[in-house]
Structures are given as C-alpha cells and as structure tokens.
Design an enzyme around this catalytic site. Sequence first.
Site, short mmCIF file in Angstrom:
data_model
loop_
_atom_site.label_atom_id
_atom_site.label_comp_id
_atom_site.label_asym_id
_atom_site.label_seq_id
_atom_site.Cartn_x
_atom_site.Cartn_y
_atom_site.Cartn_z
N GLY A 132 0.83 -1.19 0.00
CA GLY A 132 0.00 0.00 0.00
C GLY A 132 0.87 1.24 0.00
N GLY A 133 0.24 2.38 0.19
CA GLY A 133 0.96 3.64 0.11
C GLY A 133 1.99 3.82 1.21
N VAL A 138 3.00 -5.43 3.23
CA VAL A 138 2.40 -6.25 4.28
C VAL A 138 2.86 -7.70 4.13
CG1 VAL A 138 0.24 -6.98 5.38
CG2 VAL A 138 0.39 -4.73 4.28
N ASP A 146 -9.57 7.89 4.31
CA ASP A 146 -9.17 7.13 3.11
C ASP A 146 -10.07 5.91 2.94
OD1 ASP A 146 -7.75 6.70 0.82
OD2 ASP A 146 -6.06 5.72 1.79
#
Length: 431
Positions: free
Chosen positions: A26-27, A31, A141
């Site tokens: 992700g940003g 993970v 978000d």
Amino acid sequence: MALLSRRTTRVGSENLADTWEEVGSGGFGRVYKARHKDWGFDVAIKLLHNDVGTFMDEANHMDVVSCEYVLRVYGVFEGHPPFQKTLTQKGIVMEFVGRGSIQTLQRDLEGPPPLPLAFRLAHEVALGMNFLHLRNLMHSDLKPSNVLLNNDFHAKLADFGLSKVSYSAFNSNRETTKLVGGSYKYMPPEAFEVSYDPVRAFDVYSYGILLWSIVTGKEPYGEADYNLVALRISEGDRPDLSKIDQNKAEGLKELVDLMKRCWDMDPSKRPKFKECSGVTENLFSKHEKGIQKAVTNVLTRLPSSGVYSQTTEPTRPHDAMDNRVMKAEKSSAQDLLSVSTETMSDKDKAKFVDDNRAALIQSVSEVMAIAEKLGDMVHGETYSVINSTPTSQGQMRELFQRTLRSGGVKVKAAFYNILREDHPNLVESLS
C-alpha cells in the site's frame, strides 16, 4: 489501520518465525504474513516506508482502537525482517484476515457480491465508521481496498490511523494530495480546496461513493485521471446511478437514497454515521436470511487457491496444506517459465509486452518495485511522475508511455524478465 498507544506491545524479529510471506502493499509500505512464535498464530506485519517515521511517532501517542469492525492492532514491530538482516525496520503488527478486501472480492467475482452480502458489508462499514467517529477519529481514506474481509466475509476497516495522521502533511501541498493511492475518487468536493481541513463529513462522503462501488462492483469514474475527477466532483458530478436497477431487490431504492445523501455537495447535509447505520441495519434485516446462501455462492465463485492480499487473490490463512500446494504450483509455474523463456529472444519478450499492454496495465500493481528494478532504464523525472501517480493502472500507463515505448526492445525485455520473476502466474496466464 488502527492506531497505536504508547503502551502498545513491541514485537521483535526474535518473536516471529523466519518464514515471512508478502501478501500485499500500500501507500505506506508492504504487508507480510508471519507466525508469532509465542502467540501461536499468524499476524500481519506492515513494514513502513522510510519517509513515514514521523507518522509512527505520532501514531504511537494515540489510543488503541478495538472494535469488531476495525482491524485489530497487536503492537509495533522493530527488528530485522528475514530478507533484510542488515537494516532495522519499523512496522505495525496487525490482525491477519484471510479474504483480502472488498476490492479484491469485486475483482475475483468480476462484479458485485450477492445483494445480501452487499447489504451486510454496507452495514458493517457504517458500524465501524460510527465507532471511529465516536472516538474522535477519522478515516480519511475510505475505499474498497481499505475494507478488509475475514474468512466469513465480515468487514474490517483498515488503514485509517496513518491516513489520518498523514493528512496534515499532504494537506499543505496540493501536489502531494494526489498521492492518496486512487483515493481522490472518494474525496468530497471541498477536499480539493487548498485550505481544506478534513472533518467527519469527509468520511461520510467517501462512504456514499463506497456504497455505490459495493453495489455495482465498479470503480467510480472509470480510468479518469485526477484533474478530470476533481473537476467533475467539484461541479456536482457523481457516479452513474443508472447502473443500479433499484427495482431489483427490496431496499435498493433506500440504499441509493442514502448514497445521494452521503455525497451531498453541502457537508452539513450529510448524515452522521449513527443515522447511516440505522438505515443499513434496517435494510440488511430484510436480506439477513439470505446471507448464508450468498456467502456460499461467493465461495464457489472464488479462485480455489491464492494468497490474502489487498492486491492478490484471497485464501484461508491457516490451511497449511493449501499453502504447500500453492507454493508448489507457483514453483512449478516459475520452472516452466524459466525453461520456456530460455529460448525466447528479446524481440519475443518485447512483443509479449506490446501484445499484452492493456492486460498488464490492469493487472500489475507493484509498479514502483518494478521501476526500482529497472534502475537506470527509468529516467529520474519519469520515476517521480510514476511515484506521484495515484493508481497502479495510472503508474503502469506512465511506465509504458515514458519508458517502455521509448526504451525499445532492450527495456521491454528487461521488464518482461522482472514480470517473469515476480509475477510468474500472470505471465503464464497471458502466454
């Protein structure tokens, strides 16, 4: 991602098994799934990029949030991942859930989930968001990739802690607002103003767009870029409601009405999440008897194997036999590709890239990692443009236009080799 307190448990490398499995990105980082030796179960480790250390410091001073519909946080990771023994990294230790996100569910089903499940997801997200707002926390978000799913397809809100902390950083710079990973499609019109300070009505607007996405199984505004979407949203344009047959099932008209109220141009007219959850609870109650059939339907339509991720196919996290089979299949695919590509010329590899341009733009998600591996083949300015492009599709499009097209056969062959190594199943499916 839930927020952390100063008393949050620290987890070190010595607490985790050496076998880490990357399950998404992700940003804020990547993970991984890892087994905690003492606890005896799998956890998700989100390793943060170097430039968000200040976010970790601020997040550590916030209270722990614990709710059935919010991804649970166990602690902070500080140590050496097994693949990087020389550099100490920081990350967040989270609950591991095994069904990906609403986004991956939409992709795997090639459309929306059955309506009973759609209504339940709408209700559970509203409950989770109401819980956050009652604790004076914002998400900032909310979108399909940030609503994770457990094995029974119950919703778990994720990535809300750092997004809230980070908003103050990018709010002072209009260009960096574009770095919210495709989130601009879920941002309210007032958020495109330079001086905007986010309030709870921001999340309510995003929820309305999310509801549309859940019911239609589509991404709002298609592939429209940031500038066009910002203009359309500010002028009052919203996702196309004609894509929803409101007479198809009981409650759809009411859900569409809730969408429109949530994405109202005037923030003061948007409902609070407590009101939203009251509406969704009533709607879900009309379809609750069909939820088991809906879940079974989804299970029969999902890929038989895969890996949990916000970007890849979901799987059951604790099924060791399935994991061994998956790894064997992946290894087999890599072996076959190695053999088949030994005889491929650079020209053939370049042709593969050209022929599959559209599919690659849609399917490849970790574009920055590929750009890094291409090294000097990617010009510094191009690298910055790709990094500032909010969606993976947009990033891939920039990579094609700015590097692959002009670089010729040599660069396309190098790109193919990276795909073959990192995404063997994708290459095999397109071959």
